[in-house]
Design an enzyme around this catalytic site. Structure first.
Site, mmCIF file in Angstrom:
data_model
loop_
_atom_site.group_PDB
_atom_site.id
_atom_site.type_symbol
_atom_site.label_atom_id
_atom_site.label_comp_id
_atom_site.label_asym_id
_atom_site.label_seq_id
_atom_site.Cartn_x
_atom_site.Cartn_y
_atom_site.Cartn_z
ATOM 1 N N HIS A 261 -0.524 -3.620 11.147
ATOM 2 C CA HIS A 261 0.675 -4.271 11.670
ATOM 3 C C HIS A 261 0.844 -4.009 13.168
ATOM 4 O O HIS A 261 1.928 -3.681 13.646
ATOM 5 C CB HIS A 261 1.918 -3.853 10.883
ATOM 6 C CG HIS A 261 1.866 -4.306 9.456
ATOM 7 N ND1 HIS A 261 1.913 -5.639 9.096
ATOM 8 C CD2 HIS A 261 1.716 -3.618 8.289
ATOM 9 C CE1 HIS A 261 1.807 -5.743 7.789
ATOM 10 N NE2 HIS A 261 1.673 -4.537 7.275
ATOM 11 N N GLN B 122 1.100 -11.912 9.987
ATOM 12 C CA GLN B 122 1.591 -10.667 9.405
ATOM 13 C C GLN B 122 0.756 -9.443 9.771
ATOM 14 O O GLN B 122 1.279 -8.361 10.026
ATOM 15 C CB GLN B 122 1.664 -10.801 7.884
ATOM 16 C CG GLN B 122 2.375 -9.656 7.191
ATOM 17 C CD GLN B 122 1.670 -9.225 5.921
ATOM 18 O OE1 GLN B 122 0.557 -8.723 5.966
ATOM 19 N NE2 GLN B 122 2.312 -9.414 4.790
ATOM 20 N N GLN C 77 0.824 -1.206 0.000
ATOM 21 C CA GLN C 77 0.000 0.000 0.000
ATOM 22 C C GLN C 77 0.860 1.258 0.000
ATOM 23 O O GLN C 77 1.850 1.345 0.720
ATOM 24 C CB GLN C 77 -0.909 -0.011 1.228
ATOM 25 C CG GLN C 77 -1.963 1.070 1.223
ATOM 26 C CD GLN C 77 -3.135 0.748 2.139
ATOM 27 O OE1 GLN C 77 -3.528 -0.403 2.273
ATOM 28 N NE2 GLN C 77 -3.683 1.756 2.773
ATOM 29 N N ARG D 180 -8.983 -9.655 2.487
ATOM 30 C CA ARG D 180 -8.114 -8.891 3.392
ATOM 31 C C ARG D 180 -8.464 -7.409 3.346
ATOM 32 O O ARG D 180 -8.568 -6.732 4.372
ATOM 33 C CB ARG D 180 -6.654 -9.105 2.992
ATOM 34 C CG ARG D 180 -5.613 -8.489 3.935
ATOM 35 C CD ARG D 180 -4.224 -8.861 3.413
ATOM 36 N NE ARG D 180 -3.140 -8.449 4.291
ATOM 37 C CZ ARG D 180 -2.448 -7.329 4.193
ATOM 38 N NH1 ARG D 180 -2.769 -6.448 3.227
ATOM 39 N NH2 ARG D 180 -1.446 -7.059 5.009
ATOM 40 N N SER E 103 4.465 -6.008 3.097
ATOM 41 C CA SER E 103 3.083 -6.053 3.595
ATOM 42 C C SER E 103 2.171 -6.717 2.561
ATOM 43 O O SER E 103 2.320 -7.898 2.267
ATOM 44 C CB SER E 103 2.614 -4.647 3.965
ATOM 45 O OG SER E 103 1.368 -4.682 4.628
ATOM 46 N N LEU E 104 1.269 -5.971 1.950
ATOM 47 C CA LEU E 104 0.386 -6.527 0.928
ATOM 48 C C LEU E 104 1.175 -7.232 -0.170
ATOM 49 O O LEU E 104 0.741 -8.258 -0.715
ATOM 50 C CB LEU E 104 -0.466 -5.408 0.321
ATOM 51 C CG LEU E 104 -1.343 -5.779 -0.883
ATOM 52 C CD1 LEU E 104 -2.429 -6.768 -0.483
ATOM 53 C CD2 LEU E 104 -1.945 -4.522 -1.502
#
Length: 318
Positions: free
Chosen positions: A210, A259, A11, A122, A97-98
């Site tokens: 996170h 995660q 992102q 998600r 991340s993503l």
């Protein structure tokens, strides 16, 4: 040819017309957009594709749209580059991340269809989790120009002063971090960052990603991950939660499950890939965020190349 690591962004890397030239050149990529639109229930191409001089649509930052759209771009670029990658010495892959979903897809751990299904869910779960309104809200802020020890001290002090939760969510480089938590602690930390001659920039996100504040959507998402078919990795995937290389599908699944509530250890990841022999870092995504971070994390190493491949012409040059 230099040993290569493939990197997939998350992102913040979205931009107008991302992935459009790939989809218009390759029917498999266009099929991914159609699949993501069906899965998400959103008109993703209308949101992300427009005239070159058009202003970006506000929906571009909506995590419900962003997560499937950016993942489609990342995976489409991998599919376009895959033939060339097969002739390379691939040390491993990593996704920020993503982007970790695209890395797992590239390594053959998850199918394209399962990855699209997962990121659609998600995005919905993280958007629906949202943030409480008012002073008790949650959020994130980027912190730059300060070393880790200073940021750690600021986070501890801000949490203590405010009585609110705060943590370092992203270790992006030795001088770039993201903090995540409750608004009173974020506000306190921002003031302390300014005092320390650093800079804190609030991020346009819907919650404290996170961090343990995402436990509710993380628990729901774990059931989605349980429903997917997991396979051994064709090459190592360096996972956000540990920064370490993994190939075992059970371990990869456990780390991806953790995660959403864990910190992203990107500096550890980059240094681990270098230690494993990677000398060329290729970012497959719309911008060049991770290519720049590779140079920052490996500053002083004069034997590396970092490049970004965000379109068909750039893929042809890797």
């Amino acid at each position: 040819m230099l040993p290569t690591a493939f990197l997939f962004p998350g992102q913040g890397s979205q931009e107008l017309n991302m992935g459009r030239d790939v989809a218009e050149a390759q029917s498999a990529a266009m099929d991914l957009w159609l699949l993501a639109e069906k899965c998400s229930g959103l008109k993703l191409r209308e949101i992300y594709w427009g005239a070159p001089d058009a202003a970006p649509a506000p929906e571009m930052s909506d995590t419900r749209a962003l997560q499937p759209a950016l993942t489609v771009v990342n995976v489409s670029l991998w599919l376009a580059a895959k033939g060339k990658a097969q002739a390379m010495s691939v040390v491993g892959a990593a996704g920020h991340s993503l982007g970790e979903f695209a890395a797992l897809c590239a390594a053959g751990v998850l199918s394209v269809e399962d990855v699209v299904k997962a990121v659609c869910e998600r995005g919905k779960l993280m958007a629906d989790a949202g943030s409480p309104s008012g002073p008790s809200g949650h959020g994130m802020a980027a912190v730059v120009k300060l070393p880790l020890e200073t940021v750690e001290a600021i986070v501890a002090k801000a949490a203590g002063q405010s009585g609110a939760f705060l943590r370092i969510a992203n270790h992006n480089s030795p001088a770039q971090f993201v903090i995540s938590g409750e608004k009173p602690a974020l506000d306190a930390a921002s003031a302390l960052v300014k005092e320390a001659k650093g800079r804190a920039v609030p991020l346009a996100v819907s919650g404290a990603f996170h961090s343990p504040l995402m436990s509710e959507p993380a628990n729901a998402f774990a059931k989605v991950l349980d429903s997917l078919a997991w396979r051994p990795a064709a090459f190592p995937v360096y996972m956000n939660v540990t920064g370490q290389a993994e190939t075992d599908p059970g371990v990869l699944k456990a780390l991806l499950t953790a995660q959403m509530t864990s910190s992203v250890l990107w500096t550890v990841t980059m240094r681990g890939l270098y230690a494993a022999g990677a000398r060329r870092f290729v970012e497959l995504g719309p911008k060049s965020v991770l290519a720049k971070l590779a140079l920052q994390n490996l500053e002083g190493k004069d034997d590396i190349i970092a490049q970004a491949a965000g379109n068909m012409d750039a893929v042809a040059d890797i």
